[in-house]
Design an enzyme around this catalytic site. Structure first.
Site, PDB file in Angstrom:
ATOM      1  N   GLU A 449       0.826  -1.213   0.000  1.00 56.19           N
ATOM      2  CA  GLU A 449       0.000   0.000   0.000  1.00 56.19           C
ATOM      3  C   GLU A 449       0.859   1.261   0.000  1.00 56.19           C
ATOM      4  O   GLU A 449       0.508   2.244  -0.673  1.00 56.19           O
ATOM      5  CB  GLU A 449      -0.943  -0.006   1.212  1.00 56.19           C
ATOM      6  N   HIS A 452       1.896   2.050  -3.536  1.00 55.16           N
ATOM      7  CA  HIS A 452       0.906   2.828  -4.287  1.00 55.16           C
ATOM      8  C   HIS A 452       1.002   4.306  -3.929  1.00 55.16           C
ATOM      9  O   HIS A 452       1.077   5.173  -4.822  1.00 55.16           O
ATOM     10  CB  HIS A 452      -0.521   2.336  -3.942  1.00 55.16           C
TER      11      HIS A 452
END
Length: 625
Positions: A449, A452
């Site tokens: 995450e 990203h």
């Protein structure tokens, strides 16, 4: 309350009415048949238990023994009773030609009798055997046919008769609503200003038809509302009726489609008959594509749908345009409708109800929030920005989810935290409390995450990161990164779409940079990347090889993103190669960004592991430290 209304309420309470008529007639018929059938089985069984069948010799011996009290001598059998241990027992035996029977009975003081034969008139026998059964059958069939046609003498019964098994043959199932204190108006519809503006003319015509007749103008006979699911097409139709203060007939297209050919057409006739009697009024047909599909590829000449469509076309041509009957219809599939249905004079106007923009989403949230007890400092603008692409139904669901969360947490009103969590619930599902990740999996998800978010933050023009979490959700997501645009975005440049590819590739690239291996966690990212890259090549004209040539078309604009290729096999292979090239390049550049920011990647990932959820502000503070 009027006397007729009281009678209707009384019928509803007592079970009388449409369902009661069906039950009283058809269910009574079935009940009678079941009772007759049961009696035919029960009576012989009971009789067989009370009367014992024995040989004639037993009868003779019992008479001689003096145990027989009385005898019935019939044509084919003999029935008698005896007294055994104070109990009466009946017997029967087949009759034998016995000339001494009467003498034997008299000697033993037995009371005997025989049946009296009275010859039946041939006329009476004929009437009972043939005429009466046929008369009963004829009466029942006549009663049934009157039920099936919805009235008497083959006429349509508008007062609400029954049907067969709840199906009204020839009677429309339209629900009629009239003006009431809680009627919908345009104030209840938000985010569709253009649609409301187009329909205000229809409302004005229903309110003031004389000024239009004075110059010979007529309102559109039919208005077609098209748009994605959940955009408020039915609500808009109700609002038009509420604004104009006229009766509102509502029926779904599927209610016209029946098992028997001709029934749907009869329902259309009945619907327009009722509408003409109530004019001026609104007739709303939801999901009209059910009966209005194009007949181009239909080879059948006696199809129920086609007959229903033909009747609808005929009725729309038949009623007078100045009478005040306005047909509103809704569909998610305008491309599938028959061209004859869309021509001027039938559905003259087509109104598009698209997904709301940022301003529209904020207005919709405020409209739905009126029915809830909201906190004082609710930021509707933020929720609207976080729900790009949401329909009105989605936004109503978000408000309701926030209300449910407030109740679960014993809050007295809905707070901003409740709304923020409800957005997460609608977008990603509920928190999976029992799904506990191992320490290694938490590290992988955390780096994924942050990958990203870090790639997005290193780009120019990307949407700001709003939230990062590694809490598993019921949608299957083990974590997610939320980006929220600062304003409404309608157009995307080629570079912006490519930046989205890089951001999506950042999760897999982080796994490779840190762990030297890949996991299944990027499956959803891969799906989104492929969709964006393919659209760039085949739909948006952003291909270096094909330029502005369109290679794919959308099969359904509002219901799905499915596309259909319009190219040869060789061209399709070249398009696939370019899609692959775009994805590979975005993946490679995302990996380079992460390798150049490895220290921040580790620092942010470790912080996320500890906190589980961090805000965009916390993320940027560490990144810029």
């Amino acid at each position: 309350m009027s006397k007729s209304q009281k009678n209707k309420d009384k019928k509803k309470r007592s079970g009388i009415g449409k369902f009661g008529d069906n039950f009283n007639f058809f269910n009574s018929m079935w009940l009678i048949l079941i009772i007759i059938f049961g009696l035919n089985l029960l009576i012989p069984a009971v009789t067989n238990m009370q009367v014992k069948e024995v040989p004639y010799s037993t009868f003779v011996s019992q008479v001689d023994a003096g145990s027989v009290t009385n005898v019935d001598i019939n044509t084919y059998d003999v029935t008698w009773t005896t007294e055994e241990d104070g109990k009466t027992q009946a017997y029967t035996a087949g009759k034998v030609d016995d000339p001494q029977l009467v003498e034997r009975l008299e000697e033993n003081n037995v009371t005997y009798s025989t049946e009296i034969y009275r010859p039946t008139s041939p006329i009476v026998s004929f009437l009972l055997s043939f005429i009466l059964p046929f008369a009963i059958i004829y009466w029942l069939m006549g009663k049934l046919m009157r039920r099936l046609t919805g009235g008497n003498d083959g006429k349509i019964d508008l007062s609400g008769g029954g049907g067969f098994g709840g199906m009204n043959f020839g009677k429309s199932d339209a629900k009629i609503y009239v003006k009431s204190d809680n009627s919908r108006t345009f104030t209840d519809v938000a985010g569709q200003d253009e649609a409301k503006e187009s329909l205000e003319e229809v409302v004005d015509y229903l309110k003031n038809p004389k000024k239009y007749k004075a110059i010979g103008a007529q309102a559109p006979r039919g208005v077609l509302l098209v748009g994605p699911p959940g955009t408020g097409k039915t609500l808009m139709a109700q609002a038009v009726a509420g604004e104009a203060n006229v009766p509102f007939f509502s029926i779904a297209g599927s209610e016209f489609v029946e098992m028997f050919v001709g029934r749907g057409a009869a329902k259309v006739r009945d619907l327009f008959k009722q509408a003409n009697e109530k004019a001026p009024c609104i007739v709303f047909i939801d999901e009209i594509d059910t009966i209005g599909k194009s007949r181009e590829n239909n080879m059948s000449t006696n199809d129920e749908r086609e007959q229903t469509l033909n009747q609808l076309l005929t009725e729309m041509d038949g009623f007078e345009g100045d009478k005040g009957v306005i047909i509103l219809a809704a569909t998610n599939r305008p491309e599938s409708l028959d061209k004859a249905l869309l021509r001027p004079g039938r559905f003259d106007r087509q109104i598009s109800m698209e997904l709301p923009d940022l301003k529209g989403r904020e207005e919709i949230l405020r409209v739905h929030a009126k029915d809830y007890k909201m906190g004082a400092n609710i930021d509707y603008r933020y929720i609207a920005r976080a729900t790009a692409g949401a329909s009105g139904a989605d936004l109503a669901n978000i408000i309701n989810e926030a209300g449910l969360r407030a109740v679960r947490n014993n809050h007295t009103e809905i707070s901003q935290i409740d709304l923020d969590e409800s957005v997460d619930v609608v977008l990603a599902g509920q928190i999976k409390k029992n799904d506990i990740l191992s320490a290694e999996e938490r590290r992988i998800v955390s780096y994924h995450e942050i990958g990203h978010a870090l790639v997005a933050a290193k780009q120019s023009g990307s949407a700001p990161v709003e939230k990062i979490t590694i809490i598993p959700r019921t949608s299957g997501a083990l974590g997610y990164t939320m980006q929220v645009e600062s304003g409404e975005k309608s157009l995307y440049t080629k570079q912006e779409l490519y930046n989205q590819l890089m951001t999506l590739a950042g999760g897999r690239a982080a796994e490779e940079v840190v762990f030297g291996q890949i996991t299944t966690g990027a499956s959803n990212d891969i799906q989104k990347m492929t969709k964006i890259a393919r659209a760039m090549v085949t739909q948006y004209g952003m291909s270096d090889t094909f330029g502005m040539m369109q290679l794919e078309t959308q099969t359904n604009r509002y219901l799905s993103d499915n596309t259909q290729l319009q190219i040869s096999g060789g061209t399709a292979e070249k398009a696939d190669q370019e899609v692959i090239s775009l994805i590979k390049r975005a993946h490679q550049e995302a990996g380079e960004i992460l390798m150049n920011s490895r220290e921040k990647l580790d620092e942010l990932a470790e912080y996320l592991i500890q906190e589980e959820t961090i805000t965009g502000e916390q993320f940027m503070k560490i990144l810029n430290k």
